[in-house]
Motif scaffolding. Structure first.
Motif, PDB file in Angstrom:
ATOM      1  N   ARG A 188       3.770   6.060  -5.145  1.00  9.68           N
ATOM      2  CA  ARG A 188       3.785   6.170  -6.611  1.00  9.68           C
ATOM      3  C   ARG A 188       2.697   7.149  -7.095  1.00  9.68           C
ATOM      4  O   ARG A 188       2.924   7.954  -7.988  1.00  9.68           O
ATOM      5  N   ARG A 189       1.531   7.101  -6.440  1.00 10.29           N
ATOM      6  CA  ARG A 189       0.444   7.984  -6.862  1.00 10.29           C
ATOM      7  C   ARG A 189       0.819   9.459  -6.628  1.00 10.29           C
ATOM      8  O   ARG A 189       0.576  10.318  -7.476  1.00 10.29           O
ATOM      9  N   TRP A 190       1.440   9.743  -5.470  1.00 15.27           N
ATOM     10  CA  TRP A 190       1.903  11.127  -5.224  1.00 15.27           C
ATOM     11  C   TRP A 190       2.854  11.570  -6.329  1.00 15.27           C
ATOM     12  O   TRP A 190       2.760  12.676  -6.845  1.00 15.27           O
TER      13      TRP A 190
ATOM     14  N   LYS B   1       0.830  -1.209   0.000  1.00 16.41           N
ATOM     15  CA  LYS B   1       0.000   0.000   0.000  1.00 16.41           C
ATOM     16  C   LYS B   1       0.862   1.255   0.000  1.00 16.41           C
ATOM     17  O   LYS B   1       0.532   2.247  -0.640  1.00 16.41           O
ATOM     18  N   VAL B   2       1.956   1.191   0.754  1.00 17.17           N
ATOM     19  CA  VAL B   2       2.858   2.347   0.810  1.00 17.17           C
ATOM     20  C   VAL B   2       3.403   2.645  -0.579  1.00 17.17           C
ATOM     21  O   VAL B   2       3.387   3.800  -1.039  1.00 17.17           O
TER      22      VAL B   2
ATOM     23  N   GLU C 241       1.092  12.278  -9.534  1.00 19.64           N
ATOM     24  CA  GLU C 241       0.374  13.558  -9.489  1.00 19.64           C
ATOM     25  C   GLU C 241       1.349  14.729  -9.650  1.00 19.64           C
ATOM     26  O   GLU C 241       1.060  15.691 -10.369  1.00 19.64           O
TER      27      GLU C 241
ATOM     28  N   GLU D 288       2.073   1.914  -3.348  1.00 22.66           N
ATOM     29  CA  GLU D 288       0.971   2.392  -4.191  1.00 22.66           C
ATOM     30  C   GLU D 288       0.756   3.894  -4.012  1.00 22.66           C
ATOM     31  O   GLU D 288       0.673   4.645  -4.970  1.00 22.66           O
ATOM     32  N   TRP D 289       0.674   4.332  -2.733  1.00 20.14           N
ATOM     33  CA  TRP D 289       0.404   5.777  -2.589  1.00 20.14           C
ATOM     34  C   TRP D 289       1.607   6.650  -2.816  1.00 20.14           C
ATOM     35  O   TRP D 289       1.495   7.779  -3.275  1.00 20.14           O
TER      36      TRP D 289
END
Ligand SMILES: [Zn+2]
Length: 258
Positions: free
Chosen positions: A233-235, A227-228, A238, A230-231
């Motif tokens: 990478r998402r940051w 999960k870490v 963005e 995943e987020w």
């Protein structure tokens, strides 16, 4: 930019021909990352640090605490946890490629931006002579309406800013340091990360996997590593969209000289 050379007093963010911001491509020859806890640098600007080091910069990492309060079980031995987290951070720092890693052993959860901490930072700044310091944006109390910025992150950011300006450059600040041969040093630029007011985005696409490798070393802090990733990478995605690249770190760049 080489050591001791001031950057141009231009806006830090260049513009692409279509008016959208372009990635920030300036690279300090020497930089120092100052953070509150082991893992802050790897959640923060590790991909930028790895990008710059891979292209010739020399980096140093300073952790003001050893993260000894970073556990859920109150029976945890803080000295054991501190040693574990320093080891994790040293392995992560080796992956990023820092030349130096320092721990100042301030209390986790009770970090204060006091004279003693600033003196230690000034000592390190004058010895390492960075052209840029990367630190947590000390003005951030909340991120969006969802996160409270840890008190240590605010204190670490403010200590770094105060050490850069005016103390590191002022011969009359901690005058015994100058008498020891640590001459005043001007740090021309600050890169504030975990900021709500970014004005520069560094393309980290090529070094992002290295950041993830470094993050994985912080085993004691990652309950759900997938999960870490995943987020994180998402940051980065963005941030990348702001300047038309796949992955980027966002900074509020302050030209201290300008
Ligand atoms: Zn932290």
């Amino acid at each position: 930019m080489t050591a001791g050379e001031a950057p141009e007093a231009a806006a830090p963010q260049p513009q692409a021909p279509d008016g959208a911001p372009a990635p920030h491509t300036e690279r300090p020859a020497r930089f120092m990352v100052v953070v509150a806890h082991p893992d802050d640098a790897d959640f923060g600007p590790a991909a930028t640090a790895a990008t710059w080091i891979a292209t010739g910069s020399v980096g140093a990492l300073v952790c003001l605490t050893s993260g000894e309060a970073g556990a859920d079980d109150h029976e945890t031995d803080p000295l054991h946890l501190a040693r574990l987290r320093e080891d994790e951070q040293r392995r992560a720092a080796a992956i990023v490629g820092y030349e130096e890693v320092h721990f100042l052993h301030q209390p986790d959860g009770a970090l204060a931006n006091d004279l003693a901490v600033r003196e230690q930072l000034v000592r390190l700044l004058r010895a390492f002579k960075p052209d840029a310091v990367l630190c947590q944006d000390p003005t951030v109390v909340f991120h969006d309406s969802r996160f409270v910025n840890h008190t240590d992150h605010r204190a670490a950011g403010m200590a770094a800013v105060d050490a850069v300006y005016p103390a590191a450059r002022n011969a009359m600040a901690f005058p015994h340091l100058a008498r020891e041969g640590l001459a005043p040093h001007v740090v021309p630029r600050l890169y504030l990360f975990a900021t709500n007011e970014p004005n520069a985005w560094v393309d980290t696409t090529a070094a992002f996997e290295r950041k993830l490798q470094a993050l994985h070393e912080h085993d004691s802090q990652l309950r759900e590593p997938e999960k870490v990733v995943e987020w994180v990478r998402r940051w980065a995605e963005e941030n990348g969209k702001r300047v038309g690249v796949a992955l980027a770190d966002a900074f509020r760049v302050i030209d201290v000289e300008a």
